[in-house]
Design an enzyme around this catalytic site. Sequence first.
Site, PDB file in Angstrom:
ATOM      1  N   ASP A 273       0.842  -1.188   0.000  1.00 41.35           N
ATOM      2  CA  ASP A 273       0.000   0.000   0.000  1.00 41.35           C
ATOM      3  C   ASP A 273       0.879   1.240   0.000  1.00 41.35           C
ATOM      4  O   ASP A 273       1.798   1.364   0.817  1.00 41.35           O
ATOM      5  CB  ASP A 273      -0.927  -0.001   1.210  1.00 41.35           C
ATOM      6  CG  ASP A 273      -1.997  -1.076   1.130  1.00 41.35           C
ATOM      7  OD1 ASP A 273      -2.180  -1.642   0.035  1.00 41.35           O
ATOM      8  OD2 ASP A 273      -2.651  -1.350   2.144  1.00 41.35           O
ATOM      9  N   ASN A 283       0.786  -6.028   2.707  1.00 37.27           N
ATOM     10  CA  ASN A 283      -0.213  -7.047   2.983  1.00 37.27           C
ATOM     11  C   ASN A 283       0.205  -8.386   2.384  1.00 37.27           C
ATOM     12  O   ASN A 283       0.546  -8.461   1.198  1.00 37.27           O
ATOM     13  CB  ASN A 283      -1.563  -6.626   2.401  1.00 37.27           C
ATOM     14  CG  ASN A 283      -2.085  -5.353   3.037  1.00 37.27           C
ATOM     15  OD1 ASN A 283      -2.782  -5.402   4.036  1.00 37.27           O
ATOM     16  ND2 ASN A 283      -1.747  -4.206   2.470  1.00 37.27           N
TER      17      ASN A 283
END
Length: 318
Positions: A273, A283
């Site tokens: 991100d 993630n």
Amino acid sequence: MKLLFIADPLQSFKIYKDTTFAMMREAQRRGHTLAVCEPQHITWQRGSKVTARVCDIQLTADPVQWYAAQPERRAPLASFDAVLMRKDPPFDSEYFYATHLLEQAERDGARVFNKPRALRDHPEKLAIMEFPEFIGPTLVTRDAADIQRFHAEHGDIILKPLDGMGGMGIFRVGPDGLNLGSITETLNRHGAQSVMVQKFLPEIVEGDKRVLIIGGAPVPFCLARIPQGSEARGNLAAGGKGVAKPLSTRDWEIGNALGPVLQARGLLLAGVDVIGDCVTEINVTSPTCFQEIFDQTGCDVASLFIDALEAALTASAP
């Protein structure tokens, strides 16, 4: 290939946007067979291999009854060519124990993606601290005084729990410091729980970009999750609007730097991100956005993923 997907209940899938469904669809298109189970269906008994109660499924063309399932059966995880761990967060104690069972399944001969040790050793928010050249001002602490000092230095900050997902528990505190004490107490539970604090990045208005890394290489398009209205969070689960965009020069720099590191650790798929020029999370549990990127750009991310999975299995074949 015989593939086992460990995931949330199939009934909870929103197939028009679900990344695990996109993986399954592409795998079946190539002739691979599909089976599914949930983490609670995994069992390890003394003297035996790790097994699970699995259902063999076949995808249909019906958007409502989108799969047909065979009767449940018990099978060793090592009997599949690949096991894909796609359970959504939270990364709680049961998820932690599941990684241990999956690691034992690896010792039995199973191939698990992402690798269970990598999942366990790679906390999605803390992981960014290893790459200081790519992140903004960030603090991890339990101490309320540390948070106050960070706010005094940076003025406009974001606070979030280390185990949150989908934008849950994220707070913004501006220069006036309104409710900083109360928010800190809520998140750190009076010093019992660690909190991540980051300088607010105004580039969030252009989106919180999900840059996907597959097989160590960045996908050419990202999904910018753009906050709507007065909301500070871009997460799709928090009402953000997803807009697919080509990677910027900085996005490519980040992806090319982090990709080989993540791949070497056994992370076939990761979602980095990025807000502006800064990485905010990495993630690894069940990165998403495959279908949104495909629908808007035609870039077939699921095909890239199955390519990487097949290549990983071929490379490790005896």
